[in-house]
Design a protein around this motif. Structure first.
Motif, mmCIF file in Angstrom:
data_model
loop_
_atom_site.group_PDB
_atom_site.id
_atom_site.type_symbol
_atom_site.label_atom_id
_atom_site.label_comp_id
_atom_site.label_asym_id
_atom_site.label_seq_id
_atom_site.Cartn_x
_atom_site.Cartn_y
_atom_site.Cartn_z
ATOM 1 N N MET B 1 0.848 -1.191 0.000
ATOM 2 C CA MET B 1 0.000 0.000 0.000
ATOM 3 C C MET B 1 0.891 1.252 0.000
ATOM 4 O O MET B 1 1.436 1.632 1.022
ATOM 5 N N LYS B 4 -1.038 6.853 1.527
ATOM 6 C CA LYS B 4 -1.437 6.890 2.928
ATOM 7 C C LYS B 4 -2.864 6.399 3.069
ATOM 8 O O LYS B 4 -3.725 6.715 2.240
ATOM 9 N N PRO B 5 -3.143 5.663 4.139
ATOM 10 C CA PRO B 5 -4.526 5.216 4.342
ATOM 11 C C PRO B 5 -5.418 6.411 4.693
ATOM 12 O O PRO B 5 -4.935 7.466 5.102
ATOM 13 N N SER B 6 -6.713 6.243 4.544
ATOM 14 C CA SER B 6 -7.649 7.329 4.845
ATOM 15 C C SER B 6 -8.882 6.759 5.539
ATOM 16 O O SER B 6 -8.990 5.551 5.726
ATOM 17 N N ILE B 7 -9.797 7.643 5.916
ATOM 18 C CA ILE B 7 -11.035 7.198 6.564
ATOM 19 C C ILE B 7 -12.219 7.589 5.693
ATOM 20 O O ILE B 7 -12.110 8.473 4.846
ATOM 21 N N PRO B 8 -13.376 6.942 5.881
ATOM 22 C CA PRO B 8 -14.542 7.235 5.042
ATOM 23 C C PRO B 8 -14.951 8.706 5.170
ATOM 24 O O PRO B 8 -14.827 9.308 6.240
ATOM 25 N N THR B 11 -16.490 11.006 8.308
ATOM 26 C CA THR B 11 -16.082 10.488 9.620
ATOM 27 C C THR B 11 -14.813 11.218 10.051
ATOM 28 O O THR B 11 -14.173 11.890 9.248
ATOM 29 N N ARG B 12 -14.468 11.072 11.324
ATOM 30 C CA ARG B 12 -13.330 11.812 11.871
ATOM 31 C C ARG B 12 -12.490 10.972 12.821
ATOM 32 O O ARG B 12 -13.028 10.165 13.567
ATOM 33 N N ASP B 13 -11.189 11.215 12.771
ATOM 34 C CA ASP B 13 -10.313 10.785 13.862
ATOM 35 C C ASP B 13 -10.256 11.923 14.859
ATOM 36 O O ASP B 13 -10.273 13.095 14.469
ATOM 37 N N PHE B 14 -10.144 11.588 16.146
ATOM 38 C CA PHE B 14 -9.950 12.626 17.157
ATOM 39 C C PHE B 14 -8.615 12.412 17.845
ATOM 40 O O PHE B 14 -8.359 11.335 18.380
ATOM 41 N N ASN B 15 -7.774 13.441 17.823
ATOM 42 C CA ASN B 15 -6.480 13.329 18.497
ATOM 43 C C ASN B 15 -6.660 13.638 19.991
ATOM 44 O O ASN B 15 -7.749 14.038 20.415
#
Lengths: 456, 456
Positions: B1, B4-8, B11-15
């Motif tokens: 791969m 870089k991987p991603s998200i749908p 949606t969100r990542d939270f740091n």
């Protein structure tokens, strides 16, 4: 809809008492995570399918919940594929997203995606639900929480020492004393496979060894033979079957067995570092125990392997586990990022605390005081007092309807509300409150100031 | 791969910093919910499809995320249906479960399913994520949290008074002062429709009226005419367009308009009760305002309707809303269970607090003190001190590797760690610690006891 509604099998509703108990465990774990310097992250409930698929083996792929595409999703399916009516092959055309299966792969994805914003070593914890289309059974659910703490970006064995301390700190805080933290090392297992000439049979060998407790020495040997491990090899590892005693004794035996294996000797060195660290620092209530049969998630772990067993006498599988993995983020293209982490099994911990009666009696989220509703004028006076109580942090409420007093008392009883206030005509006239302790039945007349003093 | 991987999307990542800010809001809301006597429940992330489908209108059905059945799911699809390749019709054959779309329908399902275990009136709160296959845009996500509090099983208007107080308590605790809690009543709107002879056009009428702020009086009248509302009717409701002033003035006008409508008069009576209650009890920082144009979720609400607007000058839609519904559980077969509830819009509240700089500076979940790693002997001494600090609740950690000091200090800086400890050879010899305040740059030599005193 005549029949009562229900929920999907393998899922659960949690009532207020259950939420309170679960939050007690979550909060205890979260507090210790933060005291140890871990910081929380959260990732989405669903990921792109290609993030998850292929990361958990064939069985895992099958157990991942897939989300059906929106809109006219069938129009995007290739005609030939559609005609085949092959569920397996069609899934990737019908579904682009899937529910999180664990917290480890999303964490690896997070680290790679946000690598430029992260300061390594990155100590993160994550407490979120995961979903698996597993056959539901006692203690196994289709939706359940995982509580993970990991560090990535450092090879230091101090991390392993820290995770043993972390387990000890959490279970001690939960008053679950006497858990055993079992430790092993992938390099020990590889080394043993090497010295018995079965490097290519590492999985078969460890799967057999892992059953020692359950099926006994002879059957383990039979299984090894059936997998093609030589009689000579089995003789070489004879001491393993009777490996007993403290860390030092076991290590001495292992040194004899592994004297020709560089990898095995490296594993011993790592174990000794961790054991010395823990011996120096001490544990509160847990015990660290070497268990060379321990092999959980072997394909995954590259160094230390951990598993936590409930106190003796409690029949429950492992209540935690983890280990060192040298290439977690490699699957997403970021090499040389060693990590180590542990997980806490919330549902099993809850079952153990329930069995042993270890949930504190004070765990409750019921309201502290209920004001009996005697009518409109009394309700207004009650609402004023309630406001004063709430302002100082005392949870309080008015029974909303002017029902029979006995019904209102029954409600207080059923909800385990510890105090009830009677504020009727006479109390209003004297500007006082009749406070009833529902536990003892005692009643006293108090002023608002006294009421606050009692309840705060 | 390679990439870089991603998200749908949506949606969100939270740091860690984002999680800390969100938890600040969640914890503030949760604390107030509990002080007001609400108890938490949790329901599964996915429900049986028939629990959710048909409850949110056609548009809602489309926006519900469906979960693909497991196993050979295509084999269960009827041949004729399969040949039709009609996405809409096939969905129910491919999917039996769906992700929660809001917390209200699952709550209704919960109440009906567990009615025999619940003590009514049941005051519950629920803070969980929901999912919608909406087109993502600024401030609109496919996964987001809802924070709901509801009471079911009582018709008492004291509940409405309580919810106004609850909004005031939460926003005051968040230091978000000056929010406007708008209130209306479905019965007022029905009454107006009645007196202008447009009972059958209630929705058209209220949809038009709801636009008064945005499009102005003339265009609202045009829209009403286009929907077939008579000129005479429009003349009758002329006072509505200029309804101004305090609660009392507006109520007086409404009494004139609604003098022939029993339902309208009931609505006025309810509003007066709530307004009198709030006037008597007072609000800390919020204002209660009658807004007869307010009509959110009209099909659903049967009495009071609430909506909360951010303080003047902040451009943001509503940050909360709710109302009374007389038949929530009727959809699952339990009649006569009146309920009332409110919801808090977490994402919008977070945006407002961010814009206004209202997040307390102390919100952080970083570790309090980092020990610099000078090598093995120093690390052991550090780990002993760290253990003592953690035992008293101070979050502390050792930099895991013996890297250049400057690198370790950079790490402390980037993570905003407020204190750093230097424990080198000379400190070990004198049994002291050099404590550096990263904010001021001050350094001092302290004993372990002094260290604990400073950091606790």
């Amino acid at each position: 809809m005549a029949q009562k509604p229900s929920i999907p099998k393998g899922t659960r509703d949690f009532n207020p008492q259950e939420v309170a108990k679960r939050n007690y465990i979550f909060n205890t774990i979260r507090t210790k995570f933060e005291i140890f310097g871990f910081q929380p992250i959260e990732t989405p409930s669903f990921e792109n399918s290609d993030t998850l698929m292929g990361k958990y083996g064939e069985e895992g792929d099958r157990l991942i919940f897939k989300i059906l595409n929106s809109g006219d999703y069938l129009s995007k399916v290739n005609e030939d594929l559609y005609t085949s009516k092959d569920s397996n092959k069609m899934t990737s055309s019908l579904s682009e997203k899937a529910l999180r299966y664990d917290l480890t792969v999303p964490f690896a994805r997070y680290v790679v995606q946000h690598q430029n914003e992260i300061d390594f070593p990155f100590k993160r914890y994550q407490i979120q639900p995961v979903w698996r289309a597993d056959r539901p059974q006692k203690g196994r659910f289709r939706e359940f929480y995982q509580c993970d703490a990991d560090v990535v970006g450092s090879n230091s064995l101090w991390q392993e020492v820290e995770f043993v301390q972390l387990y000890d700190a959490v279970f001690s805080a939960l008053k679950l004393e006497g858990v055993t933290i079992k430790i092993n090392n992938r390099k020990i297992l590889s080394g043993i496979a090497e010295v018995i000439g079965a490097q290519d049979k590492l999985i078969d060998f460890t799967v057999a060894l892992d059953k020692l407790d359950k099926i006994g020495e002879e059957k383990v040997k039979d299984e090894m033979r059936s997998k093609g491990i030589s009689e000579e090899g089995i003789t070489t590892l004879q001491p393993l079957f009777t490996l007993k005693g403290d860390f030092g004794n076991q290590i001495a035996e292992l040194k004899t067995i592994l004297k020709t294996s560089e990898e095995g000797k490296k594993g011993i060195e790592e174990l000794e570092f961790i054991n010395t660290g823990i011996a120096t620092l001490g544990l509160k209530t847990a015990t660290l125990q070497l268990d060379v049969t321990l092999a959980r998630g072997l394909n995954y772990y590259t160094g230390a392997i951990f598993e936590v067993a409930a106190p003796e006498g409690v029949h429950m599988g492992s209540i935690g586990g983890g280990g060192r993995y040298d290439d977690l983020t490699g699957i997403f293209g970021l090499k040389d990022m060693s990590g180590v982490g542990v997980s806490f099994g919330l549902d099993r911990i809850a079952l153990v605390l329930e069995d042993l009666g270890l949930f504190p009696e004070t765990i409750t989220n019921t309201v502290k005081v209920l004001f009996i509703n005697f009518g409109e004028a009394e309700a207004i006076a009650s609402m004023k007092a309630i406001k004063s109580l709430r302002d100082v942090g005392v949870s309080a409420e008015l029974f909303p309807d002017n029902k029979k007093t006995i019904k209102q008392f029954n409600y207080a009883n059923k909800r385990n509300i510890p105090f009830v206030i009677l504020l009727g005509e006479s109390e209003m006239a004297s500007n006082t409150f009749t406070l009833k302790n529902m536990g003892t039945g005692d009643q006293q007349e108090v002023t608002l100031e006294e009421l606050i003093d009692v309840l705060i």
